[in-house]
Scaffold this motif. Structure first.
Motif, PDB file in Angstrom:
ATOM      1  N   PRO A 120       9.468   6.691  -4.197  1.00 40.59           N
ATOM      2  CA  PRO A 120      10.207   7.758  -3.529  1.00 40.59           C
ATOM      3  C   PRO A 120      11.724   7.691  -3.723  1.00 40.59           C
ATOM      4  N   ASP A 121      12.286   6.490  -3.762  1.00 41.19           N
ATOM      5  CA  ASP A 121      13.744   6.407  -3.939  1.00 41.19           C
ATOM      6  C   ASP A 121      14.163   6.596  -5.401  1.00 41.19           C
ATOM      7  N   GLU A 122      13.198   6.777  -6.303  1.00 41.02           N
ATOM      8  CA  GLU A 122      13.486   6.973  -7.724  1.00 41.02           C
ATOM      9  C   GLU A 122      13.261   8.410  -8.178  1.00 41.02           C
ATOM     10  N   GLY A 182       8.625  12.010   3.417  1.00 44.34           N
ATOM     11  CA  GLY A 182       8.922  12.534   2.096  1.00 44.34           C
ATOM     12  C   GLY A 182       7.882  13.517   1.607  1.00 44.34           C
ATOM     13  N   CYS A 183       8.192  14.118   0.471  1.00 47.31           N
ATOM     14  CA  CYS A 183       7.275  15.035  -0.203  1.00 47.31           C
ATOM     15  C   CYS A 183       7.648  14.997  -1.677  1.00 47.31           C
ATOM     16  N   PHE A 184       6.714  14.516  -2.491  1.00 46.77           N
ATOM     17  CA  PHE A 184       6.995  14.265  -3.900  1.00 46.77           C
ATOM     18  C   PHE A 184       5.883  14.836  -4.768  1.00 46.77           C
ATOM     19  N   GLY A 185       6.192  15.031  -6.031  1.00 46.31           N
ATOM     20  CA  GLY A 185       5.217  15.602  -6.949  1.00 46.31           C
ATOM     21  C   GLY A 185       4.651  14.623  -7.960  1.00 46.31           C
ATOM     22  N   GLN A 186       5.211  13.409  -8.052  1.00 47.16           N
ATOM     23  CA  GLN A 186       4.799  12.469  -9.097  1.00 47.16           C
ATOM     24  C   GLN A 186       4.435  11.107  -8.506  1.00 47.16           C
ATOM     25  N   ARG A 187       3.463  10.449  -9.154  1.00 48.75           N
ATOM     26  CA  ARG A 187       3.061   9.103  -8.748  1.00 48.75           C
ATOM     27  C   ARG A 187       3.745   8.015  -9.563  1.00 48.75           C
ATOM     28  N   ASP A 188       4.432   8.379 -10.627  1.00 47.83           N
ATOM     29  CA  ASP A 188       4.949   7.367 -11.552  1.00 47.83           C
ATOM     30  C   ASP A 188       6.331   6.843 -11.188  1.00 47.83           C
ATOM     31  N   TYR A 208       2.415  20.978  -8.989  1.00 45.38           N
ATOM     32  CA  TYR A 208       2.110  19.566  -9.232  1.00 45.38           C
ATOM     33  C   TYR A 208       0.624  19.228  -9.050  1.00 45.38           C
ATOM     34  N   GLY A 209      -0.142  20.135  -8.463  1.00 47.93           N
ATOM     35  CA  GLY A 209      -1.550  19.866  -8.190  1.00 47.93           C
ATOM     36  C   GLY A 209      -1.775  19.159  -6.866  1.00 47.93           C
ATOM     37  N   HIS A 210      -0.709  18.614  -6.305  1.00 46.14           N
ATOM     38  CA  HIS A 210      -0.750  17.900  -5.030  1.00 46.14           C
ATOM     39  C   HIS A 210       0.688  17.686  -4.570  1.00 46.14           C
ATOM     40  N   VAL A 211       0.847  17.306  -3.328  1.00 48.03           N
ATOM     41  CA  VAL A 211       2.117  16.773  -2.838  1.00 48.03           C
ATOM     42  C   VAL A 211       1.803  15.388  -2.282  1.00 48.03           C
ATOM     43  N   LEU A 212       2.745  14.486  -2.425  1.00 48.91           N
ATOM     44  CA  LEU A 212       2.542  13.082  -2.080  1.00 48.91           C
ATOM     45  C   LEU A 212       3.596  12.613  -1.099  1.00 48.91           C
ATOM     46  N   GLY A 213       3.244  11.632  -0.304  1.00 48.45           N
ATOM     47  CA  GLY A 213       4.198  11.037   0.618  1.00 48.45           C
ATOM     48  C   GLY A 213       3.713   9.674   1.057  1.00 48.45           C
ATOM     49  N   GLN A 214       4.294   9.212   2.134  1.00 47.17           N
ATOM     50  CA  GLN A 214       3.886   7.945   2.746  1.00 47.17           C
ATOM     51  C   GLN A 214       3.630   8.206   4.228  1.00 47.17           C
ATOM     52  N   PRO A 229       0.798  -1.223   0.000  1.00 47.32           N
ATOM     53  CA  PRO A 229       0.000   0.000   0.000  1.00 47.32           C
ATOM     54  C   PRO A 229       0.836   1.280   0.000  1.00 47.32           C
ATOM     55  N   ALA A 230       2.158   1.146   0.138  1.00 46.77           N
ATOM     56  CA  ALA A 230       3.039   2.318   0.143  1.00 46.77           C
ATOM     57  C   ALA A 230       3.678   2.577  -1.217  1.00 46.77           C
ATOM     58  N   SER A 231       3.356   1.744  -2.218  1.00 46.75           N
ATOM     59  CA  SER A 231       3.969   1.878  -3.539  1.00 46.75           C
ATOM     60  C   SER A 231       3.317   3.001  -4.344  1.00 46.75           C
ATOM     61  N   PHE A 232       4.132   3.947  -4.776  1.00 55.32           N
ATOM     62  CA  PHE A 232       3.649   5.022  -5.633  1.00 55.32           C
ATOM     63  C   PHE A 232       3.290   4.484  -7.020  1.00 55.32           C
ATOM     64  N   ARG A 233       4.146   3.631  -7.554  1.00 57.20           N
ATOM     65  CA  ARG A 233       4.012   3.170  -8.935  1.00 57.20           C
ATOM     66  C   ARG A 233       2.777   2.284  -9.138  1.00 57.20           C
ATOM     67  N   ASP A 234       2.327   1.600  -8.104  1.00 54.66           N
ATOM     68  CA  ASP A 234       1.143   0.744  -8.198  1.00 54.66           C
ATOM     69  C   ASP A 234      -0.090   1.638  -8.263  1.00 54.66           C
ATOM     70  N   GLN A 235      -0.610   1.835  -9.463  1.00 52.59           N
ATOM     71  CA  GLN A 235      -1.722   2.762  -9.662  1.00 52.59           C
ATOM     72  C   GLN A 235      -3.000   2.311  -8.956  1.00 52.59           C
ATOM     73  N   SER A 236      -3.101   1.031  -8.605  1.00 48.75           N
ATOM     74  CA  SER A 236      -4.284   0.572  -7.870  1.00 48.75           C
ATOM     75  C   SER A 236      -4.293   1.083  -6.425  1.00 48.75           C
ATOM     76  N   ASN A 237      -3.187   1.662  -5.960  1.00 47.11           N
ATOM     77  CA  ASN A 237      -3.159   2.282  -4.631  1.00 47.11           C
ATOM     78  C   ASN A 237      -3.883   3.623  -4.617  1.00 47.11           C
ATOM     79  N   TRP A 238      -4.056   4.235  -5.764  1.00 42.53           N
ATOM     80  CA  TRP A 238      -4.610   5.579  -5.849  1.00 42.53           C
ATOM     81  C   TRP A 238      -6.114   5.505  -6.112  1.00 42.53           C
TER      82      TRP A 238
END
Length: 193
Positions: free
Chosen positions: A55-57, A46-52, A71-77, A4-13
């Motif tokens: 965080p370590d990438e 963290g604080c990130f701008g992209q879901r694709d 970015y329209g949002h900020v993202l983290g875990q 559930p912490a994976s940004f790249r897994d679009q099913s989390n969003w």
């Protein structure tokens, strides 16, 4: 169980279980103070701008109003009350001349599903007392550093109320949680319908 912490897994969003906060102002300084206090109170990593990218990438972005605009949002875990790490995000809805700004902190329902959080019991609106109370606790901590005019908690609740609707206090029947300041104290009325 997938992560559930994976940004790249679009099913989390997707749809969000939210803490919506009416700022009480449309000035960037107040919105920034609230964003900083909220990010800290929630313990967001963290604080990130992209879901694709994970965080370590990707490079972190500043946790600022400027990043929200860019970015329209900020993202983290964030660590959920169950101990699972999950994706989360925050967006702003600017009121302009029409009224107050809103800050919307959310954990997407896809991540909650993967973390095993039950929030659907057949009622018309999703509800999880565990997540409601956790988000209300974040609001209480945030309020200590950055007072605001109203908070609402629940599934897709942003925009369903504003402080001008609650001049007489908390409604007796509540389909969502309300956090309403009175006399410098933030009062929480949990959802009860």
């Amino acid at each position: 169980m997938s992560d559930p912490a994976s940004f790249r897994d679009q099913s989390n969003w997707g749809d969000g279980y939210e803490l919506g906060i009416e700022v009480g102002s449309t000035r960037d300084a107040e919105l920034q103070t609230l964003l900083s206090a909220l990010w800290s109170a929630a313990g967001v990593r963290g604080c990130f701008g992209q879901r694709d990218g994970e965080p370590d990438e990707q490079d972190e972005v500043p946790c600022t109003v400027a990043s929200l605009s860019e970015y329209g949002h900020v993202l983290g875990q964030v660590l959920l009350p169950t101990g699972h790490l999950a994706v989360c995000g925050c967006t702003a809805v600017r009121g302009g001349d029409e009224g107050s700004d809103w800050l919307d902190f959310y954990v997407p329902t896809g991540a909650l599903d993967k973390a095993g959080i039950v929030y659907s019991d057949g009622r018309p609106h999703f509800r999880s007392s565990v997540i409601d109370d956790w988000l209300a606790g974040i609001a209480m901590e945030t309020f200590k550093q950055a007072p605001f005019t109203l908070g609402v908690v629940g599934w897709m609740v942003s925009g369903l109320a504003d402080s001008s609707m609650l001049e007489d206090g908390l409604p007796k029947e509540r389909g969502m949680g309300y956090l309403l300041p009175r006399g410098g104290v933030l009062r929480y009325g949990a959802a009860n319908t």
